[in-house]
Design a protein around this motif. Structure first.
Motif, PDB file in Angstrom:
ATOM      1  N   GLU A   1       4.501  -3.209 -13.893  1.00 34.78           N
ATOM      2  CA  GLU A   1       3.811  -2.893 -15.134  1.00 34.78           C
ATOM      3  C   GLU A   1       2.328  -2.714 -14.849  1.00 34.78           C
ATOM      4  O   GLU A   1       1.759  -3.416 -14.031  1.00 34.78           O
ATOM      5  CB  GLU A   1       3.964  -4.024 -16.148  1.00 34.78           C
ATOM      6  N   VAL A   2       1.724  -1.776 -15.543  1.00 34.61           N
ATOM      7  CA  VAL A   2       0.282  -1.615 -15.490  1.00 34.61           C
ATOM      8  C   VAL A   2      -0.299  -2.555 -16.533  1.00 34.61           C
ATOM      9  O   VAL A   2      -0.024  -2.423 -17.725  1.00 34.61           O
ATOM     10  CB  VAL A   2      -0.141  -0.152 -15.778  1.00 34.61           C
ATOM     11  N   VAL A   3      -1.090  -3.529 -16.089  1.00 36.25           N
ATOM     12  CA  VAL A   3      -1.668  -4.521 -16.981  1.00 36.25           C
ATOM     13  C   VAL A   3      -2.970  -4.003 -17.570  1.00 36.25           C
ATOM     14  O   VAL A   3      -3.245  -4.190 -18.750  1.00 36.25           O
ATOM     15  CB  VAL A   3      -1.897  -5.847 -16.234  1.00 36.25           C
ATOM     16  N   ALA A   4      -3.777  -3.342 -16.733  1.00 40.90           N
ATOM     17  CA  ALA A   4      -5.064  -2.840 -17.204  1.00 40.90           C
ATOM     18  C   ALA A   4      -5.490  -1.653 -16.356  1.00 40.90           C
ATOM     19  O   ALA A   4      -5.134  -1.553 -15.183  1.00 40.90           O
ATOM     20  CB  ALA A   4      -6.116  -3.930 -17.138  1.00 40.90           C
ATOM     21  N   ILE A   5      -6.245  -0.789 -16.975  1.00 42.70           N
ATOM     22  CA  ILE A   5      -6.848   0.354 -16.276  1.00 42.70           C
ATOM     23  C   ILE A   5      -8.337   0.342 -16.602  1.00 42.70           C
ATOM     24  O   ILE A   5      -8.717   0.199 -17.752  1.00 42.70           O
ATOM     25  CB  ILE A   5      -6.236   1.695 -16.727  1.00 42.70           C
ATOM     26  N   GLY A   6      -9.140   0.466 -15.584  1.00 41.21           N
ATOM     27  CA  GLY A   6     -10.596   0.474 -15.766  1.00 41.21           C
ATOM     28  C   GLY A   6     -11.255  -0.018 -14.504  1.00 41.21           C
ATOM     29  O   GLY A   6     -10.714   0.105 -13.413  1.00 41.21           O
ATOM     30  N   SER A   7     -12.399  -0.631 -14.665  1.00 44.32           N
ATOM     31  CA  SER A   7     -13.080  -1.209 -13.531  1.00 44.32           C
ATOM     32  C   SER A   7     -13.104  -2.715 -13.702  1.00 44.32           C
ATOM     33  O   SER A   7     -12.834  -3.247 -14.786  1.00 44.32           O
ATOM     34  CB  SER A   7     -14.500  -0.673 -13.395  1.00 44.32           C
TER      35      SER A   7
ATOM     36  N   ALA B   1       0.834  -1.206   0.000  1.00 48.16           N
ATOM     37  CA  ALA B   1       0.000   0.000   0.000  1.00 48.16           C
ATOM     38  C   ALA B   1       0.869   1.255   0.000  1.00 48.16           C
ATOM     39  O   ALA B   1       0.564   2.235  -0.701  1.00 48.16           O
ATOM     40  CB  ALA B   1      -0.935  -0.008   1.201  1.00 48.16           C
ATOM     41  N   ASN B   2       1.961   1.251   0.751  1.00 47.14           N
ATOM     42  CA  ASN B   2       2.867   2.402   0.779  1.00 47.14           C
ATOM     43  C   ASN B   2       3.585   2.591  -0.552  1.00 47.14           C
ATOM     44  O   ASN B   2       3.750   3.718  -1.018  1.00 47.14           O
ATOM     45  CB  ASN B   2       3.892   2.251   1.898  1.00 47.14           C
ATOM     46  N   ALA B   3       4.011   1.497  -1.174  1.00 44.28           N
ATOM     47  CA  ALA B   3       4.744   1.584  -2.439  1.00 44.28           C
ATOM     48  C   ALA B   3       3.879   2.163  -3.554  1.00 44.28           C
ATOM     49  O   ALA B   3       4.374   2.870  -4.428  1.00 44.28           O
ATOM     50  CB  ALA B   3       5.265   0.211  -2.844  1.00 44.28           C
ATOM     51  N   PHE B   4       2.594   1.862  -3.515  1.00 44.32           N
ATOM     52  CA  PHE B   4       1.697   2.305  -4.578  1.00 44.32           C
ATOM     53  C   PHE B   4       0.644   3.281  -4.054  1.00 44.32           C
ATOM     54  O   PHE B   4      -0.457   3.359  -4.587  1.00 44.32           O
ATOM     55  CB  PHE B   4       1.048   1.090  -5.248  1.00 44.32           C
ATOM     56  N   SER B   5       1.006   4.052  -3.048  1.00 44.97           N
ATOM     57  CA  SER B   5       0.063   4.987  -2.432  1.00 44.97           C
ATOM     58  C   SER B   5      -0.416   6.063  -3.393  1.00 44.97           C
ATOM     59  O   SER B   5      -1.506   6.606  -3.220  1.00 44.97           O
ATOM     60  CB  SER B   5       0.680   5.634  -1.191  1.00 44.97           C
ATOM     61  N   HIS B   6       0.369   6.351  -4.436  1.00 45.66           N
ATOM     62  CA  HIS B   6      -0.044   7.360  -5.413  1.00 45.66           C
ATOM     63  C   HIS B   6      -1.305   6.937  -6.160  1.00 45.66           C
ATOM     64  O   HIS B   6      -2.027   7.779  -6.695  1.00 45.66           O
ATOM     65  CB  HIS B   6       1.090   7.632  -6.400  1.00 45.66           C
ATOM     66  N   LEU B   7      -1.608   5.656  -6.170  1.00 45.72           N
ATOM     67  CA  LEU B   7      -2.790   5.173  -6.890  1.00 45.72           C
ATOM     68  C   LEU B   7      -4.094   5.421  -6.133  1.00 45.72           C
ATOM     69  O   LEU B   7      -5.167   5.289  -6.711  1.00 45.72           O
ATOM     70  CB  LEU B   7      -2.656   3.682  -7.190  1.00 45.72           C
ATOM     71  N   LYS B   8      -4.012   5.783  -4.859  1.00 45.95           N
ATOM     72  CA  LYS B   8      -5.253   6.010  -4.120  1.00 45.95           C
ATOM     73  C   LYS B   8      -6.010   7.231  -4.636  1.00 45.95           C
ATOM     74  O   LYS B   8      -7.185   7.377  -4.378  1.00 45.95           O
ATOM     75  CB  LYS B   8      -4.993   6.125  -2.624  1.00 45.95           C
ATOM     76  N   TYR B   9      -5.345   8.068  -5.411  1.00 49.37           N
ATOM     77  CA  TYR B   9      -6.005   9.245  -5.984  1.00 49.37           C
ATOM     78  C   TYR B   9      -6.478   9.005  -7.425  1.00 49.37           C
ATOM     79  O   TYR B   9      -7.059   9.889  -8.035  1.00 49.37           O
ATOM     80  CB  TYR B   9      -5.060  10.445  -5.960  1.00 49.37           C
ATOM     81  N   ALA B  10      -6.237   7.825  -7.959  1.00 46.64           N
ATOM     82  CA  ALA B  10      -6.644   7.518  -9.333  1.00 46.64           C
ATOM     83  C   ALA B  10      -8.163   7.427  -9.424  1.00 46.64           C
ATOM     84  O   ALA B  10      -8.828   6.972  -8.488  1.00 46.64           O
ATOM     85  CB  ALA B  10      -6.017   6.203  -9.780  1.00 46.64           C
ATOM     86  N   THR B  11      -8.690   7.863 -10.525  1.00 49.39           N
ATOM     87  CA  THR B  11     -10.141   7.834 -10.710  1.00 49.39           C
ATOM     88  C   THR B  11     -10.616   6.498 -11.263  1.00 49.39           C
ATOM     89  O   THR B  11     -11.809   6.216 -11.242  1.00 49.39           O
ATOM     90  CB  THR B  11     -10.596   8.960 -11.659  1.00 49.39           C
ATOM     91  N   LYS B  12      -9.679   5.673 -11.760  1.00 51.14           N
ATOM     92  CA  LYS B  12     -10.007   4.335 -12.257  1.00 51.14           C
ATOM     93  C   LYS B  12      -9.105   3.315 -11.575  1.00 51.14           C
ATOM     94  O   LYS B  12      -8.019   3.647 -11.109  1.00 51.14           O
ATOM     95  CB  LYS B  12      -9.802   4.255 -13.771  1.00 51.14           C
TER      96      LYS B  12
ATOM     97  N   HIS C   1      -6.464   0.349 -11.228  1.00 49.04           N
ATOM     98  CA  HIS C   1      -5.265  -0.060 -11.958  1.00 49.04           C
ATOM     99  C   HIS C   1      -4.896  -1.471 -11.509  1.00 49.04           C
ATOM    100  O   HIS C   1      -4.795  -1.735 -10.312  1.00 49.04           O
ATOM    101  CB  HIS C   1      -4.091   0.867 -11.637  1.00 49.04           C
ATOM    102  N   PHE C   2      -4.707  -2.372 -12.468  1.00 52.07           N
ATOM    103  CA  PHE C   2      -4.247  -3.723 -12.175  1.00 52.07           C
ATOM    104  C   PHE C   2      -2.769  -3.774 -12.521  1.00 52.07           C
ATOM    105  O   PHE C   2      -2.383  -3.553 -13.671  1.00 52.07           O
ATOM    106  CB  PHE C   2      -5.035  -4.751 -12.993  1.00 52.07           C
ATOM    107  N   LEU C   3      -1.921  -4.025 -11.507  1.00 53.39           N
ATOM    108  CA  LEU C   3      -0.468  -3.988 -11.671  1.00 53.39           C
ATOM    109  C   LEU C   3       0.150  -5.350 -11.419  1.00 53.39           C
ATOM    110  O   LEU C   3      -0.385  -6.150 -10.658  1.00 53.39           O
ATOM    111  CB  LEU C   3       0.161  -3.014 -10.669  1.00 53.39           C
TER     112      LEU C   3
END
Length: 54
Positions: free
Chosen positions: A44-50, A15-26, A28-30
């Motif tokens: 790597e970002v594998v997919a973005i969406g829901s 959670a700390n390593a990828f804390s920047h993603l908590k502000y993403a609007t979609k 992210h599957f990493l």
């Protein structure tokens, strides 16, 4: 690269390593690639969406 070299030894460290993603609007599957010392080498970002749209 954000998170590179950070040791992953608990869910909290992920959670700390990828804390920047908590502000993403979609969602992210990493995929995070770790070395034998549990350090992030790359990711790597594998997919973005829901979940419904992936």
């Amino acid at each position: 690269m954000r998170g590179a070299g950070q040791i992953i030894d608990s869910p909290e460290s992920v959670a700390n390593a990828f804390s920047h993603l908590k502000y993403a609007t979609k969602e992210h599957f990493l995929v995070a690639n770790l070395n034998n010392r549990h350090e992030i080498v790359s990711y790597e970002v594998v997919a973005i969406g829901s979940v419904n749209s992936i």
